[in-house]
Design a protein around this motif. Structure first.
Motif, PDB file in Angstrom:
ATOM      1  N   PRO A   1       0.826  -1.209   0.000  1.00  0.00           N
ATOM      2  CA  PRO A   1       0.000   0.000   0.000  1.00  0.00           C
ATOM      3  C   PRO A   1       0.864   1.265   0.000  1.00  0.00           C
ATOM      4  CG  PRO A   1      -0.775  -1.564   1.651  1.00  0.00           C
ATOM      5  CD  PRO A   1       0.534  -2.094   1.142  1.00  0.00           C
ATOM      6  N   GLY A   2       0.548   2.179  -0.902  1.00  0.00           N
ATOM      7  CA  GLY A   2       1.269   3.453  -0.954  1.00  0.00           C
ATOM      8  C   GLY A   2       2.487   3.458  -1.844  1.00  0.00           C
ATOM      9  N   ILE A   3       2.838   2.294  -2.424  1.00  0.00           N
ATOM     10  CA  ILE A   3       4.040   2.197  -3.259  1.00  0.00           C
ATOM     11  C   ILE A   3       3.653   1.984  -4.721  1.00  0.00           C
ATOM     12  CG2 ILE A   3       5.999   0.692  -3.840  1.00  0.00           C
ATOM     13  CD1 ILE A   3       6.625   0.414  -0.944  1.00  0.00           C
ATOM     14  N   ILE A   4       4.337   2.694  -5.624  1.00  0.00           N
ATOM     15  CA  ILE A   4       4.233   2.467  -7.058  1.00  0.00           C
ATOM     16  C   ILE A   4       5.636   2.159  -7.561  1.00  0.00           C
ATOM     17  CG2 ILE A   4       3.674   3.459  -9.304  1.00  0.00           C
ATOM     18  CD1 ILE A   4       1.698   5.306  -7.899  1.00  0.00           C
ATOM     19  N   CYS A   5       5.789   0.986  -8.175  1.00  0.00           N
ATOM     20  CA  CYS A   5       7.120   0.560  -8.619  1.00  0.00           C
ATOM     21  C   CYS A   5       7.100   0.255 -10.112  1.00  0.00           C
ATOM     22  CB  CYS A   5       7.572  -0.678  -7.841  1.00  0.00           C
ATOM     23  SG  CYS A   5       9.255  -1.208  -8.253  1.00  0.00           S
ATOM     24  N   PRO A   6       7.670   1.134 -10.939  1.00  0.00           N
ATOM     25  CA  PRO A   6       7.724   0.866 -12.384  1.00  0.00           C
ATOM     26  C   PRO A   6       8.722  -0.236 -12.711  1.00  0.00           C
ATOM     27  CG  PRO A   6       8.935   2.868 -11.868  1.00  0.00           C
ATOM     28  CD  PRO A   6       8.286   2.417 -10.585  1.00  0.00           C
ATOM     29  N   LYS A   7       8.564  -0.822 -13.891  1.00  0.00           N
ATOM     30  CA  LYS A   7       9.462  -1.896 -14.320  1.00  0.00           C
ATOM     31  C   LYS A   7      10.560  -1.303 -15.200  1.00  0.00           C
ATOM     32  CE  LYS A   7       7.824  -5.934 -15.381  1.00  0.00           C
ATOM     33  NZ  LYS A   7       7.163  -7.068 -16.088  1.00  0.00           N
ATOM     34  N   PRO A   8      11.817  -1.354 -14.761  1.00  0.00           N
ATOM     35  CA  PRO A   8      12.920  -0.746 -15.523  1.00  0.00           C
ATOM     36  C   PRO A   8      13.417  -1.615 -16.670  1.00  0.00           C
ATOM     37  CG  PRO A   8      13.771  -1.677 -13.506  1.00  0.00           C
ATOM     38  CD  PRO A   8      12.274  -1.900 -13.472  1.00  0.00           C
ATOM     39  N   GLU A   9      14.183  -0.988 -17.560  1.00  0.00           N
ATOM     40  CA  GLU A   9      14.713  -1.682 -18.730  1.00  0.00           C
ATOM     41  C   GLU A   9      16.031  -2.396 -18.475  1.00  0.00           C
ATOM     42  OE1 GLU A   9      12.103   1.632 -20.231  1.00  0.00           O
ATOM     43  OE2 GLU A   9      13.677   1.470 -18.719  1.00  0.00           O
ATOM     44  N   GLY A  10      16.791  -1.971 -17.452  1.00  0.00           N
ATOM     45  CA  GLY A  10      18.103  -2.563 -17.258  1.00  0.00           C
ATOM     46  C   GLY A  10      18.665  -2.327 -15.872  1.00  0.00           C
ATOM     47  N   ALA A  11      19.988  -2.530 -15.745  1.00  0.00           N
ATOM     48  CA  ALA A  11      20.715  -2.453 -14.471  1.00  0.00           C
ATOM     49  C   ALA A  11      20.135  -3.482 -13.497  1.00  0.00           C
ATOM     50  CB  ALA A  11      20.700  -1.046 -13.898  1.00  0.00           C
ATOM     51  N   PHE A  12      20.340  -3.287 -12.175  1.00  0.00           N
ATOM     52  CA  PHE A  12      19.709  -4.195 -11.212  1.00  0.00           C
ATOM     53  C   PHE A  12      19.123  -3.420 -10.036  1.00  0.00           C
ATOM     54  CE2 PHE A  12      24.448  -5.070 -11.021  1.00  0.00           C
ATOM     55  CZ  PHE A  12      24.749  -4.142 -10.028  1.00  0.00           C
ATOM     56  N   TYR A  13      18.397  -2.349 -10.411  1.00  0.00           N
ATOM     57  CA  TYR A  13      17.743  -1.508  -9.413  1.00  0.00           C
ATOM     58  C   TYR A  13      16.287  -1.262  -9.790  1.00  0.00           C
ATOM     59  CZ  TYR A  13      22.685  -0.230  -8.852  1.00  0.00           C
ATOM     60  OH  TYR A  13      24.043  -0.265  -8.707  1.00  0.00           O
ATOM     61  N   VAL A  14      15.463  -1.037  -8.765  1.00  0.00           N
ATOM     62  CA  VAL A  14      14.154  -0.427  -8.962  1.00  0.00           C
ATOM     63  C   VAL A  14      14.092   0.792  -8.056  1.00  0.00           C
ATOM     64  CG1 VAL A  14      12.958  -2.532  -9.658  1.00  0.00           C
ATOM     65  CG2 VAL A  14      13.063  -1.926  -7.227  1.00  0.00           C
ATOM     66  N   TYR A  15      13.215   1.738  -8.437  1.00  0.00           N
ATOM     67  CA  TYR A  15      13.165   3.028  -7.744  1.00  0.00           C
ATOM     68  C   TYR A  15      11.705   3.394  -7.469  1.00  0.00           C
ATOM     69  CZ  TYR A  15      15.036   7.688  -6.593  1.00  0.00           C
ATOM     70  OH  TYR A  15      15.426   8.841  -5.940  1.00  0.00           O
ATOM     71  N   PRO A  16      11.071   2.667  -6.547  1.00  0.00           N
ATOM     72  CA  PRO A  16       9.650   2.887  -6.304  1.00  0.00           C
ATOM     73  C   PRO A  16       9.345   4.217  -5.627  1.00  0.00           C
ATOM     74  CG  PRO A  16      10.543   1.299  -4.751  1.00  0.00           C
ATOM     75  CD  PRO A  16      11.621   1.563  -5.731  1.00  0.00           C
ATOM     76  N   SER A  17       8.168   4.740  -5.940  1.00  0.00           N
ATOM     77  CA  SER A  17       7.651   5.938  -5.281  1.00  0.00           C
ATOM     78  C   SER A  17       6.921   5.540  -4.007  1.00  0.00           C
ATOM     79  CB  SER A  17       6.694   6.682  -6.214  1.00  0.00           C
ATOM     80  OG  SER A  17       5.935   7.642  -5.494  1.00  0.00           O
ATOM     81  N   ILE A  18       7.093   6.351  -2.954  1.00  0.00           N
ATOM     82  CA  ILE A  18       6.337   6.136  -1.710  1.00  0.00           C
ATOM     83  C   ILE A  18       5.433   7.328  -1.434  1.00  0.00           C
ATOM     84  CG2 ILE A  18       8.036   4.590  -0.669  1.00  0.00           C
ATOM     85  CD1 ILE A  18       8.842   7.129   1.081  1.00  0.00           C
ATOM     86  N   ALA A  19       4.998   7.994  -2.487  1.00  0.00           N
ATOM     87  CA  ALA A  19       4.139   9.177  -2.306  1.00  0.00           C
ATOM     88  C   ALA A  19       2.907   8.840  -1.476  1.00  0.00           C
ATOM     89  CB  ALA A  19       3.735   9.739  -3.665  1.00  0.00           C
TER      90      ALA A  19
END
Length: 400
Positions: free
Chosen positions: A313-331
């Motif tokens: 709840p409260g997190i939006i996590c886009p699916k990235p094209e590469g590397a080995f990171y994700v950068y979810p929003s916690i707005a």
């Protein structure tokens, strides 16, 4: 202490290193901690590369080398640029440093004067702005939002350019977001750069081989050959070859710039580790067969993490094209209170509360220049990722 340089007041220690250190301290104290802060593969260095290092030691290749790389490694780098990027460099256009970070830093030290500006898309790797500041320049962040898939537009780049702009620093796939620019997206940016001939291009291609699905990596001088004479193409063996500790980065660029960077390195570290250089020769010239199965593993982990974090709840996590990171929003978490009574008023308090209450270590988004977010490195085991993501889901479910 008053005798310390005033320049140090302009920079801060690396937040990613701080998170990793804090997680290690908690583990040492007996806490059950899952560290998702370190940006390095959990794979071992391939055996053929380690064999090359052992052979170099046995053959006595343990002496000083040329300041910015042995001839064999420069030749291997030239071959790699031709093979992978359709870029033709001669050995005199190649520099080798102690990791990609030193190569970037050398370039800034060799070129920046007070007042010179460096355009940096944000979110950015934490070290970029501080390296610019240490070299006397001025970082100019350009915000790439979640809605734009963490990519800046040609209009944003054009607007950011001033007569003081010296460099455009480009990283794709990105640390911290994993976002990768397609050929057409990058061409729009290079068209802007072609209209602004005073702006040089510095590319950080460290995650080149970590690309998933239909995404195809490309680099600015490859997309727009007209930029060749003012582009420094930076890469290294750390990520794709699981050689983070070996500390070998390299770049190809105009000979005058490479010569200036060599001058900086000659008065700082001199040559990179000789053994690591011979290992890097094998990494670039030897079999590349392990890259594909490693990427299959990373892509599976990416999908696992994205799927689970989007259940929080409260997190939006886009699916990235590469590397080995994700950068979810916690707005959706801002303004709420954790189960332990901590008010989540920004992404740093979120990350701190997450670590203290669940034992999951992530890096808060403000460190990368875009909030409210956090970075997860999924370069660890599936089991650890599942457990960590479940703890994050539970933590978010407990916010009120």
């Amino acid at each position: 202490m008053t005798f310390l340089s005033a320049t140090l007041d302009r920079v801060k220690p690396s937040p990613t290193i701080a998170v990793t250190t804090k997680a290690a301290e908690l583990k040492a104290a007996g806490r059950d901690v899952i560290g998702l802060g370190a940006g390095e593969p959990d794979f071992d260095t391939p055996e053929n590369i380690k064999d090359a290092a052992r052979a170099a030691i046995a053959e006595g290749k343990t002496k000083y080398t040329a300041v910015d790389g042995i001839p064999e490694l420069k030749d291997a780098i030239c071959a790699k640029f031709r093979r992978d990027n359709a870029l033709d460099y001669s050995p005199s256009q190649i520099t080798v440093g102690t990791g990609g970070k030193q190569v970037l830093y050398n370039a800034f030290m060799a070129t920046l004067n007070a007042g010179d500006e460096v355009i940096i898309p944000a979110p950015y790797w934490v070290s970029y702005p501080d390296m610019v500041l240490l070299a006397g320049g001025t970082p100019v962040p350009v915000e790439a939002t979640l809605e734009a898939n963490f990519k800046i537009t040609a209009k944003q780049l054009e607007t950011a350019i001033t007569p003081k702009t010296k460099w455009f620093l480009f990283n794709s796939p990105s640390n911290p977001t994993g976002a990768g620019y397609s050929w057409s997206e990058l061409k729009e940016l290079t068209d802007v750069l072609m209209r602004n001939p005073h702006v040089w291009v510095m590319t950080d291609d460290m995650y080149e081989h970590l690309a998933y699905g239909n995404f195809k990596f490309c680099t600015p001088a490859q997309v727009e050959p007209g930029l060749y004479d003012r582009t420094l193409t930076v890469n290294g063996v750390s990520k794709a070859y699981a050689m983070t500790g070996w500390r070998i980065g390299y770049a190809g660029g105009p000979e005058q710039l490479i010569k200036a960077m060599r001058k900086v390195q000659s008065q700082s570290t001199s040559n990179p580790c000789s053994i690591s250089q011979y290992a890097a020769v094998e990494a670039l010239n030897g079999t590349q067969d392990f890259l594909k199965p490693n990427n299959v593993t990373f892509e599976r982990r990416r999908d696992l993490v994205v799927d689970m974090l989007n259940q929080a709840p409260g997190i939006i996590c886009p699916k990235p094209e590469g590397a080995f990171y994700v950068y979810p929003s916690i707005a959706g978490c801002i303004g709420k209170t954790s189960a332990a009574g901590v008010l989540i008023d920004n992404d740093e308090t979120f990350a701190t509360a997450l670590l203290e209450e669940t034992g999951v270590a992530v890096v808060f988004g403000a460190a990368f220049g875009l909030s409210p977010n956090f970075r997860v490195s999924y370069a660890t085991s599936d089991e650890a990722l599942k457990e960590a993501c479940q703890r994050i889901i539970t933590f978010c479910e407990g916010l009120a």
